[in-house]
Design a protein around this motif. Structure first.
Motif, PDB file in Angstrom:
ATOM      1  N   ASP A 242       0.808  -1.229   0.000  1.00 43.69           N
ATOM      2  CA  ASP A 242       0.000   0.000   0.000  1.00 43.69           C
ATOM      3  C   ASP A 242       0.836   1.272   0.000  1.00 43.69           C
ATOM      4  O   ASP A 242       0.278   2.371  -0.019  1.00 43.69           O
ATOM      5  CB  ASP A 242      -0.914   0.030   1.240  1.00 43.69           C
ATOM      6  CG  ASP A 242      -1.843  -1.164   1.280  1.00 43.69           C
ATOM      7  OD1 ASP A 242      -2.431  -1.499   0.237  1.00 43.69           O
ATOM      8  OD2 ASP A 242      -1.975  -1.788   2.358  1.00 43.69           O
ATOM      9  N   GLY A 243       2.139   1.137   0.048  1.00 41.75           N
ATOM     10  CA  GLY A 243       2.966   2.337   0.190  1.00 41.75           C
ATOM     11  C   GLY A 243       2.730   2.963   1.553  1.00 41.75           C
ATOM     12  O   GLY A 243       2.380   2.281   2.522  1.00 41.75           O
ATOM     13  N   GLN A 266      -3.248   7.258   1.174  1.00 42.36           N
ATOM     14  CA  GLN A 266      -1.927   6.680   0.941  1.00 42.36           C
ATOM     15  C   GLN A 266      -1.139   7.494  -0.062  1.00 42.36           C
ATOM     16  O   GLN A 266      -1.699   8.069  -1.000  1.00 42.36           O
ATOM     17  CB  GLN A 266      -2.042   5.220   0.472  1.00 42.36           C
ATOM     18  CG  GLN A 266      -2.537   5.008  -0.932  1.00 42.36           C
ATOM     19  CD  GLN A 266      -2.972   3.566  -1.173  1.00 42.36           C
ATOM     20  OE1 GLN A 266      -4.108   3.189  -0.931  1.00 42.36           O
ATOM     21  NE2 GLN A 266      -2.058   2.759  -1.670  1.00 42.36           N
ATOM     22  N   LEU A 267       0.169   7.526   0.182  1.00 40.20           N
ATOM     23  CA  LEU A 267       1.081   8.243  -0.708  1.00 40.20           C
ATOM     24  C   LEU A 267       1.937   7.234  -1.458  1.00 40.20           C
ATOM     25  O   LEU A 267       2.516   6.325  -0.850  1.00 40.20           O
ATOM     26  CB  LEU A 267       1.982   9.175   0.130  1.00 40.20           C
ATOM     27  CG  LEU A 267       3.104   9.894  -0.619  1.00 40.20           C
ATOM     28  CD1 LEU A 267       2.554  10.959  -1.563  1.00 40.20           C
ATOM     29  CD2 LEU A 267       4.079  10.529   0.373  1.00 40.20           C
ATOM     30  N   LEU A 268       1.996   7.406  -2.766  1.00 38.20           N
ATOM     31  CA  LEU A 268       2.880   6.599  -3.604  1.00 38.20           C
ATOM     32  C   LEU A 268       3.842   7.560  -4.290  1.00 38.20           C
ATOM     33  O   LEU A 268       3.421   8.430  -5.052  1.00 38.20           O
ATOM     34  CB  LEU A 268       2.068   5.815  -4.644  1.00 38.20           C
ATOM     35  CG  LEU A 268       1.005   4.862  -4.088  1.00 38.20           C
ATOM     36  CD1 LEU A 268       0.062   4.400  -5.193  1.00 38.20           C
ATOM     37  CD2 LEU A 268       1.655   3.661  -3.407  1.00 38.20           C
ATOM     38  N   GLU A 269       5.111   7.423  -3.983  1.00 34.08           N
ATOM     39  CA  GLU A 269       6.117   8.320  -4.553  1.00 34.08           C
ATOM     40  C   GLU A 269       6.252   8.052  -6.044  1.00 34.08           C
ATOM     41  O   GLU A 269       5.976   6.933  -6.509  1.00 34.08           O
ATOM     42  CB  GLU A 269       7.446   8.070  -3.844  1.00 34.08           C
ATOM     43  CG  GLU A 269       7.378   8.377  -2.366  1.00 34.08           C
ATOM     44  CD  GLU A 269       8.128   9.626  -2.008  1.00 34.08           C
ATOM     45  OE1 GLU A 269       7.583  10.727  -2.218  1.00 34.08           O
ATOM     46  OE2 GLU A 269       9.260   9.499  -1.526  1.00 34.08           O
ATOM     47  N   THR A 274       3.926  -0.950  -6.154  1.00 33.84           N
ATOM     48  CA  THR A 274       3.679  -1.795  -4.982  1.00 33.84           C
ATOM     49  C   THR A 274       3.558  -3.254  -5.400  1.00 33.84           C
ATOM     50  O   THR A 274       3.297  -3.563  -6.569  1.00 33.84           O
ATOM     51  CB  THR A 274       2.386  -1.384  -4.252  1.00 33.84           C
ATOM     52  OG1 THR A 274       1.270  -1.611  -5.119  1.00 33.84           O
ATOM     53  CG2 THR A 274       2.426   0.070  -3.822  1.00 33.84           C
ATOM     54  N   LYS A 275       3.747  -4.141  -4.433  1.00 33.40           N
ATOM     55  CA  LYS A 275       3.510  -5.564  -4.682  1.00 33.40           C
ATOM     56  C   LYS A 275       2.018  -5.856  -4.621  1.00 33.40           C
ATOM     57  O   LYS A 275       1.277  -5.175  -3.904  1.00 33.40           O
ATOM     58  CB  LYS A 275       4.244  -6.400  -3.638  1.00 33.40           C
ATOM     59  CG  LYS A 275       5.746  -6.375  -3.835  1.00 33.40           C
ATOM     60  CD  LYS A 275       6.426  -7.388  -2.957  1.00 33.40           C
ATOM     61  CE  LYS A 275       7.858  -7.606  -3.425  1.00 33.40           C
ATOM     62  NZ  LYS A 275       8.541  -8.623  -2.623  1.00 33.40           N
TER      63      LYS A 275
END
Ligand code: GTQ
Ligand code: FE2
Length: 362
Positions: A242-243, A266-269, A274-275
């Motif tokens: 989920d980051g 959620q933050l995703l750079e 993600t897996k």
């Protein structure tokens, strides 16, 4: 008359007919609708694009007077649910638009609801006598059986995403609804008082005795959530699946913000992949900012800011951020957890990434 394994087909057919005439069924005839090896959600992986819904929302704002609709709302109807107006089997995801000067009158209902602001400024929600002005990305709770009305004091229409547990409440046949004769309820607390009482973090106002199963906090400001995510991103990647993912909690208990709905941001750079994993319960994602894609059961869903998409129960999913992405999401895990029904599982093959077998075309 023949019986048992030697019975004539006609006898068996006649028997089934008689059983049916008595409003009954043989359990062994029910098949997949009864016990399934694993969840078989009816809701499909699906996405509603903001680029298509923005024009529809503004058309609604011109064509539909607020007096005609209790709320000017378009409901996202998952095509897997046979015309049922909801995004998953338990949760709704709707877009609401409110014009400058309008008031959406006060009502209350046993379904819990929340808003995530999509576009505009200057509108407020009042819940149980407390008023809060809402900004883009803010998460506002309207728990079960709380009075709420909305008004737009700004110069432009305002749009937000509504999440509700209406299908779940109706499944249990526990729906109640009530409305005020006057448009707006009286204000009984200072504006944003709950934010000052409960929003400081790890500090409890000792003289307050909040009752109820839901969070006492009305508005979780996006700016604070975003700052918290960015601070964490300096030193951690968070969850492999989920980051950097934070749950909006009830500050009193640490539990979900509302009794029936768990909500996350959620933050995703940029560049984060993600897996894949899966969990029980359909999840609705709303893109607050950024650009990227998710792979859901092998299907690629390209998303941008303000798009909304569904990951069905027990469907493997993974996310890829092309630009820095912030996703809001919600699911019904609080309805599963107390009964030991919640499960999650990682995707072990292929380094944790699914093979992409197609792309969502709408
Ligand atoms: O704003 O109170 O999307 O009662 C559906 C039902 C919004 C609301 C919805 C509602 C509301
Ligand atoms: Fe409502």
């Amino acid at each position: 008359m023949a019986s048992g394994p030697g019975a004539q087909m006609e006898d068996l057919d006649l028997f089934y007919q008689d059983v049916q005439n008595h409003n009954s069924r043989g359990l062994w005839t029910l098949g997949g609708d009864n016990l399934t090896t694993e969840p078989e959600p009816k809701a499909l992986p699906f996405m509603w694009k903001w680029s298509e819904f923005r024009p529809l929302m503004y058309r609604a704002s011109e064509l539909v007077p607020v007096e005609m609709a209790e709320r000017r709302v378009l409901v996202f109807a998952n095509p897997g649910l046979a015309g049922k107006p909801s995004a998953t089997s338990t949760l709704m995801a709707n877009l609401q638009i409110i014009n400058p000067g309008e008031i959406a009158r006060s009502h209350r209902h046993t379904p819990s609801a929340f808003r995530v602001i999509v576009e505009g400024t200057g509108a407020y929600t009042t819940v149980e006598g407390e008023k809060t002005y809402m900004d883009e990305g803010d998460f506002i709770t309207t728990p079960s059986w709380t009075w709420h009305d909305h008004g737009n004091e700004g110069d432009t229409p305002m749009v937000w995403l509504d999440g509700l547990d209406v299908p779940f409440v109706n499944m249990l046949e526990v729906g109640f609804y009530d409305q005020l004769e006057t448009q707006a309820q009286n204000l009984t607390r200072a504006d944003d008082m709950s934010l000052r009482l409960y929003g400081a973090g790890s500090m409890r106002p000792t003289w307050e005795h909040h009752q109820g199963l839901h969070s006492p906090l009305l508005n979780y400001k996006f700016q604070r959530a975003y700052e918290a995510l960015k601070e964490l991103a300096k030193d951690t990647e968070g969850s492999p699946y989920d980051g950097i993912c934070l749950e909006y909690t009830n500050p009193q208990t640490g539990g979900p913000a509302m009794a029936t709905i768990a909500c996350f941001v959620q933050l995703l750079e940029p560049g984060r992949h993600t897996k894949a994993h899966r969990h029980t319960g359909g999840t609705i994602f709303h893109v607050i900012k950024g650009k990227g894609y998710s792979v859901i059961r092998g299907e690629r869903f390209d998303w941008q800011a303000k798009d909304t998409f569904v990951v069905p129960s027990w469907a493997f999913h993974e996310h890829v951020a092309e630009d820095e992405a912030v996703l809001f999401s919600y699911n019904d895990s609080p309805l599963q957890q107390p009964f030991g029904l919640y499960r999650e599982e990682a995707y072990e093959e292929n380094g944790g990434h699914q093979l992409v077998t197609g792309a969502f075309a709408g």
